[in-house]
Design an enzyme around this catalytic site. Structure first.
Site, PDB file in Angstrom:
ATOM      1  CG  HIS A  11      14.346  41.599 -10.506  1.00  0.00           C
ATOM      2  ND1 HIS A  11      14.987  40.404 -10.348  1.00  0.00           N
ATOM      3  CD2 HIS A  11      15.290  42.484 -10.937  1.00  0.00           C
ATOM      4  CE1 HIS A  11      16.266  40.542 -10.678  1.00  0.00           C
ATOM      5  NE2 HIS A  11      16.473  41.799 -11.033  1.00  0.00           N
ATOM      6  CD  GLU A  35      19.149  43.768 -12.356  1.00  0.00           C
ATOM      7  OE1 GLU A  35      20.289  44.245 -12.355  1.00  0.00           O
ATOM      8  OE2 GLU A  35      18.616  43.239 -11.357  1.00  0.00           O
ATOM      9  CB  CYS A  55      17.122  34.270  -7.952  1.00  0.00           C
ATOM     10  SG  CYS A  55      16.784  34.170  -9.714  1.00  0.00           S
ATOM     11  CG  ASP A  59      18.263  38.098  -7.989  1.00  0.00           C
ATOM     12  OD1 ASP A  59      17.709  37.141  -8.561  1.00  0.00           O
ATOM     13  OD2 ASP A  59      17.991  39.283  -8.260  1.00  0.00           O
ATOM     14  CB  SER A  60      19.912  37.317 -12.161  1.00  0.00           C
ATOM     15  OG  SER A  60      18.705  38.037 -11.993  1.00  0.00           O
ATOM     16  CB  CYS A  99      10.329  37.510 -10.692  1.00  0.00           C
ATOM     17  SG  CYS A  99      11.855  38.381 -11.098  1.00  0.00           S
TER      18      CYS A  99
HETATM   19  N1  DGL Z   1      15.008  37.761  -9.461  1.00  0.00           N
HETATM   20  C1  DGL Z   1      14.998  36.666 -10.396  1.00  0.00           C
HETATM   21  C2  DGL Z   1      13.839  35.712 -10.073  1.00  0.00           C
HETATM   22  O1  DGL Z   1      13.323  35.736  -8.958  1.00  0.00           O
HETATM   23  C3  DGL Z   1      15.023  37.231 -11.790  1.00  0.00           C
HETATM   24  C4  DGL Z   1      15.524  36.289 -12.768  1.00  0.00           C
HETATM   25  C5  DGL Z   1      16.117  36.865 -14.017  1.00  0.00           C
HETATM   26  O2  DGL Z   1      17.270  37.286 -13.961  1.00  0.00           O
HETATM   27  O3  DGL Z   1      15.468  36.788 -15.062  1.00  0.00           O
HETATM   28  O4  DGL Z   1      13.446  34.901 -10.869  1.00  0.00           O
END
Ligand code: DGL
Length: 265
Positions: A188, A155, A75, A12-13, A186
């Protein structure tokens, strides 16, 4: 060579994909897992598709070199931008994204065929869920809202942001009142599920559940489930800051993270 003892690679990011890792760990406790957080490049949601695709191909290459037997794109934004190119580039490795399973779960859950999606600007702009949902059902109406700030707010520690409830209320208010099902588009967002529930009272879909079940199915079919009787290990890698990742990660996973390795891809 890939074997049933090889790891599952998850990326993921940032910390968001840990919500997927948590479900995978629950369903498959004997599996070894590698998690990569590209937090040096977070958020993905504000970038161009080609930039995210290039970043994700590098991560997939790292996971392939680690001999992963499956790659989980934990992600949504990365799924939209890179699922097809990772599949093409690494045809020998099964690659799973989060969007397909999330859409299937939402269709199964909605009573009135009115589904909402909250996600990053890129996932919304590319109609990631809209496309998948309308392929699954002709009758479905989809309302989408991009929540630009949420990934970075999560984050950096969600509760540090005093404006979090104002923003949440604002974004949820942009959705039509008659949707009965909301997809957290997302990875997150399940981290702030309890706060989202304060503003949306219908059914909330976390695609992590469906996608981890999809992984179990694939590994079973390919005879790649780890037969070990011992619990698997988890290795954590980041491309950026490791201390906040460790602190937030430990909260999400409810476990101690021994070590987070920083690497440049
Ligand atoms: N967890 C990522 C998602 O599901 C976040 C993406 C981001 O870094 O903006 O899209």
């Amino acid at each position: 060579m890939i074997s049933n003892k090889s790891c599952i690679g998850i990326f993921d990011s940032g910390v968001g994909g840990l919500t997927v890792l948590k479900q995978i760990k629950k369903l498959l406790p004997k599996e070894h897992l590698i998690y990569f957080a590209d937090n040096n490049n977070s958020p993905y949601g504000d970038k161009q598709t080609c930039e995210i695709e290039a970043l994700c191909l590098k991560i997939a290459n790292f996971l392939a070199k680690k001999n992963c037997k499956l790659i989980m794109i934990a992600c949504n934004t990365a799924t939209v931008a890179s699922l097809e190119s990772i599949k093409k580039t690494f045809p020998e490795i099964p690659v799973v994204g989060v969007i397909h399973s999330g859409a299937i779960t939402a269709i199964a859950s909605t009573q009135n065929s009115k589904i909402g999606v909250i996600a990053t600007p890129l996932t919304i702009a590319m109609n990631g869920y809209q496309k998948e949902l309308s392929q699954l059902s002709k009758n479905v109406t989809v309302a989408q809202v991009a929540c630009k700030e949420f990934c970075t707010m999560i984050e950096t520690g969600w509760t540090n942001n005093e404006n979090r409830f104002i923003l949440l209320e604002h974004y949820i208010s942009l959705l039509p009142k008659d949707i009965d099902t909301l997809i957290l588009g997302c990875t997150h967002y399940p981290i702030i599920l309890e706060d989202i529930k304060k503003y949306f009272l219908g059914t909330i879909i976390d695609p992590a559940f469906g996608s981890s079940q999809e992984i179990v199915k694939i590994l079973k079919e390919k005879n790649l489930l780890n037969p070990s009787h011992e619990n698997g290990k988890i290795e954590f890698f980041v491309s950026g800051e490791s201390d906040i990742f460790k602190t937030i990660g430990e909260k999400i996973l409810n476990m101690n993270i021994q070590m987070v390795k920083k690497i440049y891809l």
